[in-house]
Scaffold this motif. Structure first.
Motif, PDB file in Angstrom:
ATOM      1  N   UNK A  75       0.808  -1.221   0.000  1.00  8.01           N
ATOM      2  CA  UNK A  75       0.000   0.000   0.000  1.00  8.01           C
ATOM      3  C   UNK A  75       0.844   1.275   0.000  1.00  8.01           C
ATOM      4  N   UNK A  76       1.849   1.324   0.884  1.00  4.95           N
ATOM      5  CA  UNK A  76       2.635   2.557   0.982  1.00  4.95           C
ATOM      6  C   UNK A  76       3.349   2.865  -0.339  1.00  4.95           C
ATOM      7  N   UNK A  77       3.890   1.803  -0.967  1.00  4.99           N
ATOM      8  CA  UNK A  77       4.564   1.979  -2.265  1.00  4.99           C
ATOM      9  C   UNK A  77       3.586   2.497  -3.324  1.00  4.99           C
ATOM     10  N   UNK A  78       2.411   1.858  -3.362  1.00  4.89           N
ATOM     11  CA  UNK A  78       1.412   2.220  -4.374  1.00  4.89           C
ATOM     12  C   UNK A  78       0.980   3.677  -4.184  1.00  4.89           C
ATOM     13  N   UNK A  79       0.695   4.045  -2.918  1.00  6.67           N
ATOM     14  CA  UNK A  79       0.271   5.419  -2.623  1.00  6.67           C
ATOM     15  C   UNK A  79       1.346   6.420  -3.056  1.00  6.67           C
ATOM     16  N   UNK A  80       2.607   6.099  -2.708  1.00  2.00           N
ATOM     17  CA  UNK A  80       3.695   7.018  -3.067  1.00  2.00           C
ATOM     18  C   UNK A  80       3.825   7.182  -4.572  1.00  2.00           C
ATOM     19  N   UNK A  81       3.727   6.062  -5.280  1.00  8.55           N
ATOM     20  CA  UNK A  81       3.834   6.068  -6.740  1.00  8.55           C
ATOM     21  C   UNK A  81       2.779   7.016  -7.341  1.00  8.55           C
ATOM     22  N   UNK A  82       1.547   6.854  -6.865  1.00  9.05           N
ATOM     23  CA  UNK A  82       0.436   7.649  -7.395  1.00  9.05           C
ATOM     24  C   UNK A  82       0.599   9.124  -7.011  1.00  9.05           C
ATOM     25  N   UNK A  83       0.866   9.372  -5.729  1.00 12.24           N
ATOM     26  CA  UNK A  83       0.933  10.771  -5.278  1.00 12.24           C
ATOM     27  C   UNK A  83       2.135  11.492  -5.876  1.00 12.24           C
ATOM     28  N   UNK A  84       3.243  10.767  -6.101  1.00 15.63           N
ATOM     29  CA  UNK A  84       4.414  11.399  -6.720  1.00 15.63           C
ATOM     30  C   UNK A  84       4.133  11.841  -8.153  1.00 15.63           C
ATOM     31  N   UNK A  85       3.254  11.135  -8.811  1.00 18.44           N
ATOM     32  CA  UNK A  85       2.854  11.564 -10.162  1.00 18.44           C
ATOM     33  C   UNK A  85       1.828  12.685 -10.108  1.00 18.44           C
ATOM     34  N   UNK A  86       0.913  12.551  -9.150  1.00 20.27           N
ATOM     35  CA  UNK A  86      -0.238  13.471  -9.113  1.00 20.27           C
ATOM     36  C   UNK A  86       0.105  14.848  -8.537  1.00 20.27           C
ATOM     37  N   UNK A  87       0.795  14.863  -7.393  1.00 18.06           N
ATOM     38  CA  UNK A  87       0.934  16.142  -6.674  1.00 18.06           C
ATOM     39  C   UNK A  87       1.632  17.239  -7.480  1.00 18.06           C
ATOM     40  N   UNK A  88       2.662  16.915  -8.294  1.00 18.36           N
ATOM     41  CA  UNK A  88       3.278  17.995  -9.090  1.00 18.36           C
ATOM     42  C   UNK A  88       2.317  18.637 -10.105  1.00 18.36           C
TER      43      UNK A  88
END
Lengths: 316, 316
Positions: free
Chosen positions: B300-313
């Motif tokens: 979960x933590x990896x998946x969340x980071x992957x998504x948020x790292x793409x989305x937040x910028x």
């Protein structure tokens, strides 16, 4: 309708000043109708004041001219007092307003016809009536008027979901969209501005939900402790009861909200044939056939039993 | 529009049999349009079969004639195959249907014009087009037709909330209500049939909600354990992401749903300017600018980071 708008036109055109009043605890219909009408009357030369004793809730502050609404009525004499969406003159709150004539524009069936001119039609929203006033006055409906009136219509019809949604409601809404009201933007403004605390409170209400009588009754309890835990404010309670109502097979939804220790505010919603106004009245409250409320004091179990003992026999 | 409906009329009146096909994974628009059109064509003498490869979801079974919809196309030859709400012929599923001519009635901008007659208009719902076909054929719109077409319109516009809601949408809706469609009843049927498990799941999703980037991004996680705990079924996930989207200031809402152990289905909704289709595509998924999805495996933590790292910028 045409005759009475003709009378309004005559009186307006022989007047110089007007105060337009919305009702206390204002909703989108009274505010949008007031703002839409004020823009129209200014266009035909009237000096207009908009008055809302309880101000403008945050949800509606995006409307143009909402910042011009005053919450204290000036003491000067007005040629006209125009009440919008008020079944009785006392609904506008402080009513020591000094005016030569009163125009009463409303859509409630129990309107008391308190005006010198009473324009009362059982339409979905007063906005429908204001739309026809604009047409009669020959005022072009621009984006500002269209937005104010569209917001009125969606708030009083639950965005075209309530039983007061008529063919004429769609006709007027279509014309307003044509004139610049944006359904996506305006539904977003009115319905998609939830707070985090409202979500946390909804979560707690859904978790505490019980269904009884073959799922025909759903009820939830919001305790004072829950309210403290999520730091809920007044607006955060709006809509929770509608969630309960949206449950499959539910005929009556009930929300118990602990306002003070051992004092519960109770809301009822009916989507079937049960008259929940009757039940609220038996408990000292009031309301409409499909939406009502009351306040009951006592320990939670006692309060719940009192309410359910009255309600459950009504379910077929 | 008038010319093309004239062509359809000519072809229909020289035909005896028709199969009307909705698209796979059918929604209210394709089903309501199909049913409405079938009633109209039967009235002018055609022998009509309604075909939906995936049947009729429970939500729409209340519609008259929905029980006549078949999920296997007869092998006989039809004079006409009429596809409704399908951007490509492959969208109807099994397309070995034997027909002399194909009529393509759709409102998607990417329609491939696969028919002998292509009636493609960028309206809110195909129901708007079917309404005009009824008028051209001189078929009186009765309550059954009105209900089917009204349901089409509300499902494709989110009950008049999406940006595809046009003045013509309101015009047609008003005429349908005039002809017997009941907005309160039909919105109830489509939107107020929630299950208890969907409520419990929504409660868990709201409790797990996090907001980041000045509340512009809201996300929730539904774990496999939560799904087991509330005994959730497929329909129960519908609408949760829209709740997240309705949070004040949110520009993008994200729902992580654990489909299998360490495999997450991710849904994105945008109400601002962020193109969430781009983000889903980078993660191997797809969709539209304002609604997209993908599947990502990992903890979960990896998946969340992957998504948020793409989305937040992408958030300004």
């Amino acid at each position: 309708m045409k005759n009475i708008i003709g009378e309004i036109k005559k009186l307006v055109l022989s007047s110089k000043t007007a105060i337009i009043a919305s009702h206390i605890d204002p909703d989108g219909d009274t505010l949008g109708s007031m703002i839409g009408l004020a823009i129209i009357l200014k266009r035909v030369g009237l000096d207009c004041v908009m008055y809302s004793q309880d101000g403008v809730p945050n949800t509606y502050k995006f409307l143009s001219h909402s910042d011009e609404v005053v919450n204290k009525a000036p003491k000067t004499e007005f040629d006209l007092l125009i009440a919008v969406d008020s079944s009785d003159i006392s609904r506008i709150g402080e009513h020591k307003i000094n005016a030569k004539k009163i125009i009463n524009i409303d859509h409630h069936p129990d309107n008391t016809n308190f005006g010198d001119i009473n324009f009362v039609e059982l339409l979905s929203a007063v906005a429908e009536q204001i739309y026809h006033i604009a047409i009669e006055f020959g005022v072009k409906i621009d984006e500002e008027i269209a937005e104010a009136l569209y917001v009125s219509i969606i708030t009083d019809t639950g965005n075209f979901k309530y039983s007061n949604t008529l063919p004429s409601t769609f006709y007027v809404a279509g014309e307003l969209v044509n004139a610049g009201a944006n359904p996506f933007k305006l539904a977003n403004q009115v319905y998609e501005n939830q707070s985090v605390s409202s979500f946390k409170l909804l979560a707690k209400a859904l978790e505490s939900m019980e269904v009884v009588k073959n799922s025909k009754v759903a009820y939830s309890v919001i305790t004072h402790q829950m309210i403290v835990d999520v730091q809920a404010r007044g607006d955060d309670f709006v809509g929770i009861i509608d969630h309960l109502r949206s449950l499959k097979n539910v005929e009556v939804a009930v929300l118990f909200r602990e306002e003070e220790r051992e004092k519960y505010k109770i809301n009822f919603r009916s989507k079937g044939s049960v008259n929940v106004s009757k039940i609220a009245k038996e408990l000292g409250g009031g309301g409409h056939v499909k939406a009502s409320g009351c306040i009951v004091s006592g320990r939670l179990e006692e309060v719940k039993n009192k309410v359910l003992n009255l309600l459950l026999p009504e379910i077929k």
